[in-house]
Design an enzyme around this catalytic site. Structure first.
Site, PDB file in Angstrom:
ATOM      1  N   GLU A 201     -10.945  61.696  73.437  1.00  0.00           N
ATOM      2  CA  GLU A 201     -10.816  61.877  71.977  1.00  0.00           C
ATOM      3  C   GLU A 201     -10.548  60.538  71.291  1.00  0.00           C
ATOM      4  O   GLU A 201      -9.720  60.441  70.381  1.00  0.00           O
ATOM      5  CB  GLU A 201      -9.682  62.880  71.659  1.00  0.00           C
ATOM      6  CG  GLU A 201      -9.828  64.205  72.382  1.00  0.00           C
ATOM      7  CD  GLU A 201      -8.828  65.276  71.948  1.00  0.00           C
ATOM      8  OE1 GLU A 201      -8.146  65.094  70.914  1.00  0.00           O
ATOM      9  OE2 GLU A 201      -8.730  66.291  72.649  1.00  0.00           O
TER      10      GLU A 201
ATOM     11  N   ASN B 246      -5.946  68.086  79.563  1.00  0.00           N
ATOM     12  CA  ASN B 246      -6.178  67.068  78.531  1.00  0.00           C
ATOM     13  C   ASN B 246      -4.874  66.878  77.752  1.00  0.00           C
ATOM     14  O   ASN B 246      -4.184  67.852  77.437  1.00  0.00           O
ATOM     15  CB  ASN B 246      -7.285  67.624  77.598  1.00  0.00           C
ATOM     16  CG  ASN B 246      -7.830  66.626  76.611  1.00  0.00           C
ATOM     17  OD1 ASN B 246      -8.214  65.520  76.976  1.00  0.00           O
ATOM     18  ND2 ASN B 246      -7.886  67.012  75.341  1.00  0.00           N
TER      19      ASN B 246
ATOM     20  N   HIS C  63      -5.935  58.830  71.197  1.00  0.00           N
ATOM     21  CA  HIS C  63      -5.794  58.658  69.749  1.00  0.00           C
ATOM     22  C   HIS C  63      -4.786  57.511  69.554  1.00  0.00           C
ATOM     23  O   HIS C  63      -3.577  57.718  69.654  1.00  0.00           O
ATOM     24  CB  HIS C  63      -5.260  59.936  69.093  1.00  0.00           C
ATOM     25  CG  HIS C  63      -6.209  61.093  69.166  1.00  0.00           C
ATOM     26  ND1 HIS C  63      -7.408  61.099  68.492  1.00  0.00           N
ATOM     27  CD2 HIS C  63      -6.136  62.272  69.824  1.00  0.00           C
ATOM     28  CE1 HIS C  63      -8.031  62.257  68.732  1.00  0.00           C
ATOM     29  NE2 HIS C  63      -7.290  62.977  69.535  1.00  0.00           N
TER      30      HIS C  63
ATOM     31  N   GLU D 233      -2.657  69.757  76.096  1.00  0.00           N
ATOM     32  CA  GLU D 233      -1.348  69.366  75.520  1.00  0.00           C
ATOM     33  C   GLU D 233      -0.196  70.237  76.019  1.00  0.00           C
ATOM     34  O   GLU D 233       0.588  70.774  75.232  1.00  0.00           O
ATOM     35  CB  GLU D 233      -1.438  69.351  73.989  1.00  0.00           C
ATOM     36  CG  GLU D 233      -2.547  68.417  73.501  1.00  0.00           C
ATOM     37  CD  GLU D 233      -2.678  68.339  71.982  1.00  0.00           C
ATOM     38  OE1 GLU D 233      -1.977  69.079  71.271  1.00  0.00           O
ATOM     39  OE2 GLU D 233      -3.491  67.517  71.516  1.00  0.00           O
TER      40      GLU D 233
ATOM     41  N   ASP E  94     -10.037  57.466  69.122  1.00  0.00           N
ATOM     42  CA  ASP E  94     -10.108  56.819  67.809  1.00  0.00           C
ATOM     43  C   ASP E  94      -8.905  55.881  67.690  1.00  0.00           C
ATOM     44  O   ASP E  94      -7.936  56.022  68.438  1.00  0.00           O
ATOM     45  CB  ASP E  94     -10.209  57.808  66.632  1.00  0.00           C
ATOM     46  CG  ASP E  94      -9.138  58.869  66.595  1.00  0.00           C
ATOM     47  OD1 ASP E  94      -8.049  58.669  67.175  1.00  0.00           O
ATOM     48  OD2 ASP E  94      -9.373  59.917  65.961  1.00  0.00           O
TER      49      ASP E  94
END
Ligand code: NAG
Ligand code: NAG
Length: 336
Positions: free
Chosen positions: A255, A191, A227, A150, A257
């Site tokens: 990651e 990432n 996400h 990030e 979802d």
């Protein structure tokens, strides 16, 4: 949540029993793994662990918290690896591979890093020591590391973390080089989130990767967190994954979802199922996309409700560890 069960039951009954499962299908599609994040407190639930170690669904684990800076170097120069070691042991016992997460991130940092008022040279040596020691501890046991996590704002400018404000972008090559030296065989990733579709942030990340390569800095992969929100899968997802892969690096969905505003409704559940399928189809279609990781597989342990008030139900299994229609969406995505 009995209302959830009553909504889901007719849909679940329509899912055919099948040996087709998430990892077997991912590997049949040429991918290296399908996997999931997990966290140490969850490992006390034996039913949870039974599914976590179901290698038909999961061939890869990511520790959600226990390799982060606050967990691994809580005081300067004092390293604690117990939590991370537990996840690695859990994975190894079942032949699962590991993604390490992470070396350098602006969150979950101990105060001694954020409030230390270090000068540039000192902070760079701290980053070098942290990444080198962390990655070195797990040498030979981690497939890929999220070395940089990030680093960007959504507009594509660099996030003004303590690392950036003190060192400029120098902390990035320092961390990557330290990681490479500590475990030459680990794939080193950057990432981030909100880099699923094309746009300013994805372009900035691509430019950074190009620059690192031009400078001879080791960089092997881009982690696309993914996400997402139900109904909001970017239409440019596949093109964007391809653009990243075209830089000559691996791409992984790290990651995944897909959250919704609660309560669940049949319309939201159907859209979520389609959205999971769309994400998997995009990775499947891009040969450089090497694997997909859920940010935990069950709503019981999802980070979403604790972070986004009123949202949840983001995972492919519900809070009682029953497969949701989203699971079938992933199956259909690999099979399409
Ligand atoms: C920090 O130090 C590095 C290495 O000497 C240097 O390249 C970089 O420009 C410095 N950053 C700042 C913000 O002074
Ligand atoms: C594990 O989680 C399941 C599903 O929520 C729950 O029913 C069960 O009681 C838990 N088991 C333990 C040992 O905590």
């Amino acid at each position: 949540m009995t209302k959830t069960t009553s909504v889901l039951l007719p849909l679940l009954l329509s899912i055919p029993l099948s040996i087709a499962q998430l990892n077997t299908l991912a590997q049949a599609a040429g991918k290296l793994y399908f996997g999931t994040a997990t966290d140490n407190p969850e490992l006390t639930n034996t039913s949870y662990v039974a599914q976590l170690q179901n290698t038909l669904d999961f061939h890869q684990l990511t520790p959600a918290n226990s390799m982060k800076w606050d967990a691994t170097e809580p005081s300067q120069g004092v390293f604690t690896f117990n939590g991370g070691d537990q996840i690695v042991t859990q994975a190894k016992t079942h032949g699962q591979i590991m993604r390490g997460h992470n070396c350098v991130w602006h969150n979950q940092l101990p105060d001694w890093v954020t409030a230390g008022n270090f000068d540039n040279a000192t902070l760079l040596s701290i980053v070098q020591n942290h990444c080198g020691t962390l990655v070195g501890h797990y040498k030979g046991q981690i497939y890929a590391w999220d070395v940089i996590n990030e680093a960007f704002n959504d507009d594509g400018t660099f996030r003004e973390s303590v690392f950036f404000t003190t060192t400029g972008t120098s902390y990035i090559p320092t961390a990557l080089r330290a990681a490479r030296a500590a475990d030459p065989n680990a794939k080193l990733y950057i990432n981030d989130f909100n880099i699923e579709g094309t746009g300013a942030k994805s372009t900035a990340l691509a430019n950074l990767v190009k620059q690192l390569k031009a400078d001879g800095v080791p960089i092997d992969g881009i982690g696309v967190q993914t996400h997402l929100i139900v109904g909001e899968v970017p239409t440019t997802l596949q093109q964007n994954l391809q653009n990243f892969a075209d830089l000559g690096v691996e791409v992984a969905i790290t990651e995944l979802d897909i959250r919704m505003t609660l309560p669940e409704t049949p319309v939201l559940i159907a859209q979520q199922t389609a959205d999971y399928q769309t994400v998997i189809e995009a990775c499947k279609a891009v040969s450089g996309c090497i694997g997909v990781t859920l940010w935990d597989w069950t709503d019981k342990f999802s980070w979403v409700p604790g972070t986004f008030a009123g949202q949840g139900a983001a995972c492919p299994w519900d809070e009682n560890f029953l497969k949701k229609p989203a699971y079938q969406g992933i199956v259909e995505g690999w099979q399409s």
